[in-house]
Design a protein around this motif. Sequence first.
Motif, PDB file in Angstrom:
ATOM      1  N   UNK A  56      34.516  15.722  47.639  1.00  0.00           N
ATOM      2  CA  UNK A  56      33.977  15.459  46.298  1.00  0.00           C
ATOM      3  C   UNK A  56      32.752  16.314  45.970  1.00  0.00           C
ATOM      4  N   UNK A  57      32.042  16.790  47.007  1.00  0.00           N
ATOM      5  CA  UNK A  57      30.831  17.577  46.744  1.00  0.00           C
ATOM      6  C   UNK A  57      31.060  19.064  47.080  1.00  0.00           C
ATOM      7  N   UNK A  58      31.334  19.360  48.363  1.00  0.00           N
ATOM      8  CA  UNK A  58      31.293  20.767  48.798  1.00  0.00           C
ATOM      9  C   UNK A  58      32.499  21.567  48.267  1.00  0.00           C
ATOM     10  N   UNK A  59      33.735  21.067  48.516  1.00  0.00           N
ATOM     11  CA  UNK A  59      34.908  21.795  48.013  1.00  0.00           C
ATOM     12  C   UNK A  59      34.932  21.801  46.493  1.00  0.00           C
ATOM     13  N   UNK A  60      34.616  20.651  45.902  1.00  0.00           N
ATOM     14  CA  UNK A  60      34.600  20.534  44.437  1.00  0.00           C
ATOM     15  C   UNK A  60      33.607  21.540  43.826  1.00  0.00           C
ATOM     16  N   UNK A  61      32.400  21.582  44.391  1.00  0.00           N
ATOM     17  CA  UNK A  61      31.369  22.491  43.877  1.00  0.00           C
ATOM     18  C   UNK A  61      31.799  23.945  43.998  1.00  0.00           C
ATOM     19  N   UNK A  62      32.403  24.288  45.144  1.00  0.00           N
ATOM     20  CA  UNK A  62      32.863  25.661  45.332  1.00  0.00           C
ATOM     21  C   UNK A  62      34.013  26.008  44.393  1.00  0.00           C
ATOM     22  N   UNK A  63      34.895  25.031  44.140  1.00  0.00           N
ATOM     23  CA  UNK A  63      36.001  25.264  43.206  1.00  0.00           C
ATOM     24  C   UNK A  63      35.459  25.512  41.800  1.00  0.00           C
ATOM     25  N   UNK A  64      34.386  24.798  41.441  1.00  0.00           N
ATOM     26  CA  UNK A  64      33.836  24.903  40.085  1.00  0.00           C
ATOM     27  C   UNK A  64      33.260  26.288  39.799  1.00  0.00           C
ATOM     28  N   UNK A  65      32.694  26.937  40.834  1.00  0.00           N
ATOM     29  CA  UNK A  65      32.003  28.215  40.571  1.00  0.00           C
ATOM     30  C   UNK A  65      32.903  29.442  40.778  1.00  0.00           C
ATOM     31  N   UNK A  66      34.185  29.219  41.136  1.00  0.00           N
ATOM     32  CA  UNK A  66      35.082  30.345  41.448  1.00  0.00           C
ATOM     33  C   UNK A  66      35.149  31.367  40.313  1.00  0.00           C
ATOM     34  N   UNK A  67      35.262  30.893  39.064  1.00  0.00           N
ATOM     35  CA  UNK A  67      35.406  31.820  37.929  1.00  0.00           C
ATOM     36  C   UNK A  67      34.136  32.616  37.662  1.00  0.00           C
ATOM     37  N   UNK A  68      33.001  32.199  38.240  1.00  0.00           N
ATOM     38  CA  UNK A  68      31.733  32.852  37.951  1.00  0.00           C
ATOM     39  C   UNK A  68      31.521  34.124  38.771  1.00  0.00           C
ATOM     40  N   UNK A  69      32.373  34.389  39.775  1.00  0.00           N
ATOM     41  CA  UNK A  69      32.170  35.551  40.650  1.00  0.00           C
ATOM     42  C   UNK A  69      32.483  36.838  39.864  1.00  0.00           C
ATOM     43  N   UNK A  70      31.477  37.690  39.599  1.00  0.00           N
ATOM     44  CA  UNK A  70      31.686  38.870  38.742  1.00  0.00           C
ATOM     45  C   UNK A  70      32.757  39.820  39.277  1.00  0.00           C
ATOM     46  N   UNK A  71      32.894  39.876  40.601  1.00  0.00           N
ATOM     47  CA  UNK A  71      33.889  40.744  41.242  1.00  0.00           C
ATOM     48  C   UNK A  71      35.299  40.465  40.728  1.00  0.00           C
ATOM     49  N   UNK A  72      35.550  39.234  40.283  1.00  0.00           N
ATOM     50  CA  UNK A  72      36.910  38.829  39.898  1.00  0.00           C
ATOM     51  C   UNK A  72      37.191  39.074  38.417  1.00  0.00           C
ATOM     52  N   UNK A  73      36.144  39.421  37.642  1.00  0.00           N
ATOM     53  CA  UNK A  73      36.319  39.480  36.188  1.00  0.00           C
ATOM     54  C   UNK A  73      37.269  40.594  35.746  1.00  0.00           C
ATOM     55  N   UNK A  74      37.291  41.716  36.493  1.00  0.00           N
ATOM     56  CA  UNK A  74      38.177  42.810  36.121  1.00  0.00           C
ATOM     57  C   UNK A  74      39.615  42.573  36.569  1.00  0.00           C
ATOM     58  N   UNK A  75      39.791  41.527  37.391  1.00  0.00           N
ATOM     59  CA  UNK A  75      41.130  41.278  37.948  1.00  0.00           C
ATOM     60  C   UNK A  75      41.898  40.260  37.116  1.00  0.00           C
ATOM     61  N   UNK A  76      43.200  40.208  37.375  1.00  0.00           N
ATOM     62  CA  UNK A  76      44.066  39.182  36.794  1.00  0.00           C
ATOM     63  C   UNK A  76      43.472  37.802  37.111  1.00  0.00           C
ATOM     64  N   UNK A  77      43.445  36.932  36.109  1.00  0.00           N
ATOM     65  CA  UNK A  77      42.824  35.607  36.315  1.00  0.00           C
ATOM     66  C   UNK A  77      43.710  34.672  37.146  1.00  0.00           C
ATOM     67  N   UNK A  78      45.027  34.929  37.156  1.00  0.00           N
ATOM     68  CA  UNK A  78      45.963  33.950  37.731  1.00  0.00           C
ATOM     69  C   UNK A  78      45.669  33.551  39.189  1.00  0.00           C
ATOM     70  N   UNK A  79      45.432  34.520  40.110  1.00  0.00           N
ATOM     71  CA  UNK A  79      45.157  34.093  41.486  1.00  0.00           C
ATOM     72  C   UNK A  79      43.918  33.199  41.574  1.00  0.00           C
ATOM     73  N   UNK A  80      42.929  33.478  40.711  1.00  0.00           N
ATOM     74  CA  UNK A  80      41.697  32.694  40.742  1.00  0.00           C
ATOM     75  C   UNK A  80      41.912  31.313  40.128  1.00  0.00           C
ATOM     76  N   UNK A  81      42.843  31.264  39.155  1.00  0.00           N
ATOM     77  CA  UNK A  81      43.243  29.981  38.574  1.00  0.00           C
ATOM     78  C   UNK A  81      43.894  29.116  39.663  1.00  0.00           C
TER      79      UNK A  81
END
Lengths: 245, 245
Positions: A56-81
């Motif tokens: 509820x805390x650690x995995x949840x928190x890490x899942x929430x910030x996944x989209x914020x990683x700038x390295x992923x912004x140029x890539x297809x969103x689907x794997x990150x989804x």
Amino acid sequence: MRSVLLFYLSYLLCLCLGIVCVVFVCYWNNTWRGGFAWDGTALQFNWHPVLMVTGLVVLYGNAAVVYRIPLTWGQNKQPWKLLHAGLLFLAFFLSVLGLCAVFDYHKKGGIPNLYSLHSWLGMCTTVLFTAQWVLGSGAFLVPWSPMAFRKILKPVHVWMGSVIFVLGIASCISGINEKLFFALKGNTNQTQPYSKLPPEAVFANSLGILIVVFGLVVLKILSNPEWQRPEPGPDDESSRPLLRE
Amino acid sequence: MRSVLLFYLSYLLCLCLGIVCVVFVCYWNNTWRGGFAWDGTALQFNWHPVLMVTGLVVLYGNAAVVYRIPLTWGQNKQPWKLLHAGLLFLAFFLSVLGLCAVFDYHKKGGIPNLYSLHSWLGMCTTVLFTAQWVLGSGAFLVPWSPMAFRKILKPVHVWMGSVIFVLGIASCISGINEKLFFALKGNTNQTQPYSKLPPEAVFANSLGILIVVFGLVVLKILSNPEWQRPEPGPDDESSRPLLRE
């Protein structure tokens, strides 16, 4: 550039604090609470804090910030989804397992369920998390979900995501506090009372403070508009639901 | 227009929930905990939840949303700045009084201080609140504070404002949970144990849930960008520190 560097420093802090929280909650229950089992005894209960903090805390928190990683912004969103949904499913699964641990322990020991404020808040959190996971999957993963529904749901999904996270942390804090009052009564030779602050109390209190600090780092990452994944245009393939691909 | 109407509905909800929280915490301590006194007994302790919920949650939350009221945007900011600072000073004063109530009760009863996670979290909240009030007053009310300092501090001040509010709520939840375990032991004829959910337990648990709902309404108001007071230009008189006027 400075903003990206600051993101990665915050993200590193988030990862490290998450690991430290999991290590702390395992060490606490293994060292002072007798370790783990699934046999209806207090050793089964020990899975409860470990699974709730991890899910509820650690995995949840890490899942929430996944989209914020700038390295992923140029890539297809689907794997990150998929990673976002997968991590949240794992978080949900561990949380439900953590609830099973305590309900089963209560049942076998004849202990009543769901009377404390901690349990009420925890149940509210779990119900909201379930609704969020079902609605989120339905809207953002299922191919036939209408675009209008996804557009309406997205801000609600983002806001409820933070709400569930904060409620999860408040549940953990009240739970650790409650457990220490139960465990450290000082009426046996094995433990000093909580009020004398034995090493276990200092350690578990520190776990509580670390959970709060982890939560604040996650919320800070989520709230910084510079760290939000740029919105795709209407024709962008990444705005399509996953399973239509 | 729809956004303004929605704001006033949320604000009305925030005001009503705040009043209900204060009424609930007073009623709980007056009806089931024996009422109030300042004599070093448990009746003095009863001021602690009342003052913390009233100061750290209800007044604090209302002070935080003052700038969001659209009716005030066309007016000079200074009276609202004073109201914001004044409400927060009152919130701070009540919180410190609430801490005095419990420290004095502990001292007279020979009870140790600051051992539970609730107390650690509560002290962190109070220290941050003190720093926030001192820095905020220094930067935004004192005439000789440099504009550059105010510009740097403002986003930190806004973010820390929400952090302190969330920590205050987590402290209240863990505190109410802890108090109910202390008070409802069921080893006297006067009270049933917490685990049997007597009326007091249902009532105080409901207070905890109401505090959380109040907190979420305040955070929702704060997080909506449409409800933020428009930023003044550099020559706008309202951006000057108050006491230079």
